[in-house]
Design an enzyme around this catalytic site. Structure first.
Site, short mmCIF file in Angstrom:
data_model
loop_
_atom_site.label_atom_id
_atom_site.label_comp_id
_atom_site.label_asym_id
_atom_site.label_seq_id
_atom_site.Cartn_x
_atom_site.Cartn_y
_atom_site.Cartn_z
N VAL A 105 1.18 -3.76 3.92
CA VAL A 105 1.20 -5.03 4.39
C VAL A 105 2.45 -5.81 4.46
O VAL A 105 2.42 -6.92 5.05
CB VAL A 105 -0.24 -5.92 4.31
CG1 VAL A 105 -1.43 -5.07 4.72
CG2 VAL A 105 -0.38 -6.19 2.85
N LYS A 114 0.59 3.35 -2.95
CA LYS A 114 -0.74 4.07 -3.23
C LYS A 114 -0.20 5.71 -3.22
O LYS A 114 -0.90 6.48 -3.59
CB LYS A 114 -1.79 4.03 -2.24
CG LYS A 114 -2.56 2.75 -2.29
CD LYS A 114 -3.18 2.40 -0.68
CE LYS A 114 -3.86 0.94 -0.84
NZ LYS A 114 -4.53 0.58 0.34
N SER A 158 0.97 -1.19 0.09
CA SER A 158 -0.10 0.04 -0.11
C SER A 158 0.76 1.23 -0.04
O SER A 158 0.46 2.50 -0.26
CB SER A 158 -1.08 -0.08 1.24
OG SER A 158 -1.97 -0.98 1.07
N TYR A 166 -3.06 -2.39 -10.31
CA TYR A 166 -3.02 -2.27 -9.00
C TYR A 166 -1.96 -3.22 -8.40
O TYR A 166 -1.30 -2.80 -7.41
CB TYR A 166 -4.33 -2.16 -8.49
CG TYR A 166 -4.22 -2.10 -6.90
CD1 TYR A 166 -4.00 -0.94 -6.22
CD2 TYR A 166 -4.73 -3.15 -6.07
CE1 TYR A 166 -3.84 -0.82 -5.05
CE2 TYR A 166 -4.90 -3.12 -4.78
CZ TYR A 166 -4.48 -1.84 -4.03
OH TYR A 166 -4.23 -1.61 -2.82
#
Lengths: 310, 310, 310, 310
Positions: C263, C71, C68, C193
């Protein structure tokens, strides 16, 4: 529909005996001491028919706290009093939520999904509080008249306990009031609601009292018109979709009768055109329904072929 | 229960004529062109009884997209195929939410509330996809067999449109798969689901096809055992609490029959022990139910005293 | 603000040594094998300043799955590409929900709360997929350029695993597509993604790569304008309210820096006007944040007085 | 950080003049008459610095209803009184919901998301009610002491109106009490809460009163220790993520200061290490934040480069 009722007494005796023998994993409603102290192994059942027969077994004469079963009577009183205006303020759709959920009440702007979840019953209590000068007395009078028994009373220890543990119901009533869907003062509404929940009645009394719902609104014993045939239909319909908390669908699926339960352990089931069953035993499952009470109604419905879904 | 069916044909004719005259404020399902193009003023009704009679009026022979009515047949196939294992993967409680809500699916960890909301129907489609080598063919064969008509077919333009506009159903299927409650590949499940929704049938065909639900699982014409009496009961029970989207409670309240609607404008209603009504007209209300179709079923149920709640 | 950085190396060494000694109750991300197999006791930290210094300790050169943290970079690319149009399709409010909640997405009609919850990152991935001919290559090129290292690569075993376990992300993407807030094909969006999540980088590389956010959008080493000062401000603001999943408030409360976790066990924190911290250790708490990684950032922020809330 | 404060007075004058000229589409809080009657075109601003300067413009001396700005002071009092026990009963995460949502309170079992949503402020009010013999007097004394003005008072007409329109707050308090997270009697908690909301103060008084939050807990004028440096940090952190209702993220994104608004039209913003801004104008946007008040703070922060995110 009805297979065989030639020996209903024997059937009830056997059902009660069988259920007395089971080891139930349930627990008595313990949120208030007055309910927690009821002996858990009591079991009773009564079947009243529109022909005037009442057949019973077990502890059918022991009064118990009717709790949410009172919602059925409150609804009938409110329908009689304000007619279809009621349905502007409460819906008649199943809730799909645990019975005291406040989330749905917020989503739907203070309009409860139906009169048998707590929010809906509080709305009905507001109607009664607002439209009767002493609504709790009016309610008690209605119950005594239906049961034909002037000794029916309010269990004051239950009432006092309910008041003390009524914070969640208070939250729902204030939320509805914030949406302007409660008209009386919230403490008065709660007082009425807890009064009607605290009435004590036996299986025999409850089965007899509800016969008008199996008989198009007319009490078959007194011939009194308790409500219109249309309203009897409507109450039975809402009981079918929403009477057994979040187990209503499963009860329809496996039993197939309009029914209402209360955390006092009572279960009433309407058999349109035939009569009313009331079973009672205090131990509850996780949905708040009497385990043995549900078993008794299910067993009898199966035995006699009572389901409305065939 | 039944008041008077001596002149059912005249009753149906009058009902259809009356409804043809109303100005409906509804609108045709317009999420896909193939449905938006159906002439909105068509009206049909058929009543099939377990005695073998079929009485109809209006456009009862015009095939329409059965859409969600297919969920009833899919459920029966899945119950027959995997038995009570099905109820580990889908619940039988009313949803209390708009019919395609994804919120509840997340709350309840990928277990749909019942087989008649879209999530539940996708779960059933997964069962069929996983347990039949060519589930869409098996489904079509089942429908043809029930209707006794080998010409029943899939409307390919509807099917192609559904695929293109199926993102929300895809979302629900992937969400269930993330909870490991979908076993087949999601595109295969969607393909099966949209196939069964795209079948075109007439009022007459649908009414006849569902007679087994009014007759304890047995097709009264062929004497074939379509499902067990217990499962017919169960399907009727779930139809009663959950068959009419978020208007199910109101339909029970005012009509009182197990019923299922589809956004193609069809409404089927089961009268246990008597027969099946199928009405059709394309204009829908905000709940996704046919306005005139619902009116026709309601009018006939009132006229003949068909309600199961009396 | 900064108390004392005269001996940053010694401070980092001590922090890492202390944290290596703790018995962590956390667990490695285990939803995909490729992450579950990372040795859990690795610990690294790097501090890059806008003056050009990089100080590190422990396993700061070991590449890990940035997950993440990607992002942040994706958001910057999308802001650069489509400007303020982005904020019509994703909000900048904290979510108040677990990071992958689909409920909120439905409530808010397919508009994700912010770009750092999964739904928002998928929306950003859709922007990149739609506006670059080969968005995954463009992303990798951006990362290599920021880190000044052409060897940065995609961990293919992670990517393949993500694809197989991506059903929940697929559900969110299809739900957004049903609201017409995803423009590319969902499988393409997911592919992009998962590609960006699967990039492997070290603490040192990540700390260096993000310096532009501490320096008003300008990479202090290359003097390249990576984004506008306004956009650097905005990214830091969203990181502060929403960068640490449902522990963002607690992280602000106790640490006080814009930060993002993944994570894979990485945590990056921006110190506006000073530099960037990147800490890494694989064991996660229940919120999905690295336990030791968070401890390291918190310890250093406390030691040096880095909090933006003083 | 600060670009130029040489002519702060001229800057404030210009900002106020510019804002007085805009045609605002907002509306005054109208849920109670006492707020609805405030002249909507008043505009004031004060900037107090930790060096002892106070610069102001417009209607900076007009007292207004501080409303939710009182939550900041209540939180500080409760932290001082019961320490970290507070954080067992209220969380510090942003809510992601409109400011008075009861849904989240039920989900999270009666633990409010943070002290700045209404539920959290009621929880704090319960702490004060339970731990002070006359909590409303203690609160008023605290406010007078911070502002150095014994004339600060409670606007009784606002207080009486709040009581009458407080059903939603009552609902939340009873819901928390049902989860046993409210200890005092609900009417007492509500009375305290509405008292603190009804205090009237001017921009100048509020800006001065909050200087301790910009100065590590110490009032720079009196040198009194109002709270610990750690708690000042914590309050600023929660203000940053949750102080501006459901516009908190956007305010961080575009302004970048810990801030709190009230429906009386006040906005306070903390600039750690520098001072406090208080702006006021009654017209509110749909989030409940003062339109002109927010514009003034935003304009000044931009002009002086005050953002903590750079």
């Amino acid at each position: 529909m009805l297979k065989n009722i030639s020996n209903l007494q024997a059937t009830l005796n056997k059902l009660v005996t069988d259920q007395q023998g089971i080891n139930s994993e349930g627990k008595v409603a313990d949120y208030i001491p007055a309910l927690a102290d009821v002996p858990p192994n009591l079991v009773g059942i009564s079947v009243a028919t529109i022909d005037g027969d009442v057949t019973s077994a077990g502890d059918f004469q022991v009064p118990f706290s009717i709790q949410s079963i009172s919602k059925v009577f409150g609804l009938v009183m409110a329908m009689n009093r304000i007619g279809d205006d009621l349905w502007q303020r409460v819906n008649m759709e199943p809730s799909g939520q645990p019975f005291n959920s406040i989330i749905q009440l917020e989503w739907e702007k203070g309009i409860p999904r139906n009169p048998f979840i707590n929010a809906g019953a509080l709305l009905v209590a507001d109607v009664l509080t607002s439209h009767f000068s002493t609504s709790n007395l009016a309610f008690l009078t209605f119950m005594r008249s239906l049961a034909g028994d002037e000794d029916i009373h309010i269990d004051n220890s239950v009432y006092q306990s309910e008041l003390v543990h009524g914070n969640r119901n208070a939250a729902m009533a204030y939320l509805m009031k914030s949406f302007k869907n409660i008209q009386a003062e919230v403490p008065d509404v709660l007082s009425h609601y807890f009064t009607q929940c605290s009435i004590a009645m036996s299986c025999q009394q409850l089965a007899t009292s509800l016969l008008f719902l199996a008989n198009k609104g007319i009490d078959p014993n007194t011939k009194n018109n308790i409500c219109t045939a249309r309203d009897a239909h409507r109450v039975n319909a809402i009981l079918s979709t929403s009477g057994m908390y979040d187990q209503s669908g499963e009860f329809a699926f496996s039993v197939g009768l309009p029914a209402k339960s209360g955390v006092g352990g009572g279960v009433v089931a309407i058999v349109p055109g035939y009569g009313v069953i009331c079973a009672w035993s205090p131990l509850l499952n996780t949905f708040g329904n009497s385990i043995v009470g549900t078993n008794l109604v299910a067993g009898l419905a199966e035995e006699l072929g009572l389901s409305i879904y065939h």
